[in-house]
Design an enzyme around this catalytic site. Structure first.
Site, PDB file in Angstrom:
ATOM      1  N   SER A   1       0.863  -1.173   0.000  1.00  0.00           N
ATOM      2  CA  SER A   1       0.000   0.000   0.000  1.00  0.00           C
ATOM      3  C   SER A   1       0.902   1.226   0.000  1.00  0.00           C
ATOM      4  O   SER A   1       1.790   1.345   0.855  1.00  0.00           O
ATOM      5  CB  SER A   1      -0.896  -0.015   1.241  1.00  0.00           C
ATOM      6  N   GLU A   2       0.688   2.132  -0.948  1.00  0.00           N
ATOM      7  CA  GLU A   2       1.663   3.198  -1.179  1.00  0.00           C
ATOM      8  C   GLU A   2       1.864   4.123   0.024  1.00  0.00           C
ATOM      9  O   GLU A   2       2.894   4.777   0.135  1.00  0.00           O
ATOM     10  CB  GLU A   2       1.237   4.031  -2.394  1.00  0.00           C
TER      11      GLU A   2
END
Lengths: 230, 234
Positions: A46-47
């Protein structure tokens, strides 16, 4: 027959395996997490700074400080790591993830694709899409084969603003699986009830039909909206 | 004895002047310095440039600051559909947007904090975001030159802090906070707990105190305590 959105996600999940590090974009891609084989160690990135995103929490499991890129609450999988933005984008742009599954408005026959600026959207937003696209070795696009007006989305040249050039490796649609190769677009799998000619008719770019092309092997629930299981 | 703690958010933001550039940590509600942003609203500084991943959501924190008309420019990667205040003003031409891909935004902030004059990135090459940028081919690939982004002020949100300015985050609060801490002239941290110096184990100091000028302990903003209206997972 055509795949549902969940059906496309289910089919992509079959191609992810133990040891893969995967970023799932918004839309169809994020549905892939519902169909992964949980007996395999596949890490979701997840960025905002997580490697090892787990399932959504039950209400009594919510940690107010634990969210994923979609801004919703999440859990962590066993062995997860949390880090800051420079490390997260080093993973993305630096080519350390194995796969990114992204939605698209258009994909061109040379692997160019457009997914960040919807035509007519007056307020642009790009987020991490361009960084993922330039860095990740396996960019898989998940999208409908044609627009809701029936216009092909797999084209000779993108008209919509590009996300990145020549980076898409594979396209999963509701009708087919197509590889982007140096020779051109190679048709690998076709949904039952369709054939290479009918897929080509809905594709602007030229398709090279793989000698070993086959019908896609999916359960009936991937086409009719009934509950799918991984 | 060094003591960077201040008693409340109002005092922490008192020196901010009209026309300042301010970086805001946070991604979604995690690590968002919402109480400092609310104090800035009350403080009244205008014509602000905000550097943040988003452009504010709904009607609190940055969304409210933008809604007050106090922001003239936003440097961001993703003004979300939920950034309603920003969108209205942007469409009326009342606020400027510098759209920067998220990884480039991060690295421009990192470059500023690390004393670099810029860097080359492949992100954005061949796209409309390359307009006006110097490009260079390195080992057969096109890269864009990107400049550092500094700020007059930085607002951070951490879980614990001490009088020395050492900070520790929990969950996904780190996001932009750690890198932004390095890139401002005056760095102000909102924390949930102030602990004695040495209270954060050295290996768990995520932001070393030398980057931080002020620390204020304040209860979590009520909007950052909200649970989803319905259930968690199905």
């Amino acid at each position: 027959m055509m795949l549902t959105r969940d059906g496309i996600a289910w089919r992509i999940a079959r191609d992810l395996h133990e040891g893969d590090y995967v970023n799932l974009g918004v839309g169809i891609p994020v549905l892939v997490s519902n169909y992964l084989d949980r007996t395999q160690e596949i890490f979701l990135h997840s960025e905002n700074g997580i490697l090892g995103v787990g399932p959504r929490p039950k209400r009594d499991e919510i940690d107010l400080d634990l969210i994923s890129a979609g801004k919703g609450f999440c859990t962590l999988s066993t062995g997860a790591a949390i880090f800051d933005q420079p490390i997260s984008f080093a993973m993305m742009r630096g080519g350390h993830l194995s796969h990114a599954i992204l939605g698209a408005i258009e994909v061109a026959e040379n692997g160019d694709f457009a997914n960040w600026k919807v035509p007519g959207e007056a307020v642009p937003g790009v987020g991490g899409a361009m960084d993922l696209a330039v860095g990740t070795p396996n960019i898989y696009v998940a999208m409908s084969h044609v627009t809701n007006k029936g216009k092909p989305k797999i084209v000779k040249t993108c008209a919509a603003p590009l996300t990145a050039r020549q980076c898409v490796k594979r396209i999963y649609t509701d009708l087919a699986i197509i590889d982007v190769t140096a020779q051109g677009l190679v048709l690998r799998e076709v949904m039952p009830g369709n054939d290479p000619a009918s897929v080509q008719a809905k594709t602007e770019a030229n398709l090279i039909v793989a000698p070993d092309w086959r019908e896609m092997d999916v359960p009936e629930t991937a086409t009719n909206g009934a509950r799918l299981r991984n | 004895m060094i003591d960077k703690t201040v008693s409340d958010c109002r005092q922490a933001v008192a020196m901010i002047t009209d026309g300042s550039s301010i970086m805001l940590g946070g991604f979604g509600n995690a690590g968002m310095p919402a109480q400092l942003i609310e104090a800035l609203r009350e403080h009244g500084a205008r014509n602000l440039t905000i550097i943040s991943n988003g452009a504010g959501t709904g009607d609190y924190a940055l969304g409210a600051l933008v809604g007050d008309g106090k922001v003239s420019k936003v440097v961001a990667s993703f003004p979300a559909p939920s950034a309603t205040q920003f969108r209205e003003r942007y469409l009326r031409g009342e606020i400027e947007l510098e759209l920067v891909p998220q990884g480039t935004l991060v690295e421009r902030i990192r470059a500023a904090g690390a004393g670099l004059g810029g860097f080359y990135t492949p992100t954005g090459a061949g796209t409309e975001l390359a307009a006006g940028k110097e490009s260079r081919v390195i080992n057969g690939r096109e890269y864009l030159f990107e400049l550092p982004i500094h700020a007059d002020f930085v607002f951070l949100k951490a879980y614990q802090g001490d009088r020395l300015g050492n900070l520790m985050y929990r969950g996904t609060m780190r996001n932009f906070n750690m890198v932004m801490a390095t890139a401002g002239k005056t760095v102000i941290a909102e924390v949930e707990q102030i602990v004695p110096a040495g209270g954060i184990p050295p290996e768990q100091v995520h932001t070393p105190g030398l980057f931080v000028d002020r620390v204020v302990q304040v209860a979590r903003h009520p909007r950052l305590l909200e649970l989803p209206k319905e259930g968690g997972a199905a």
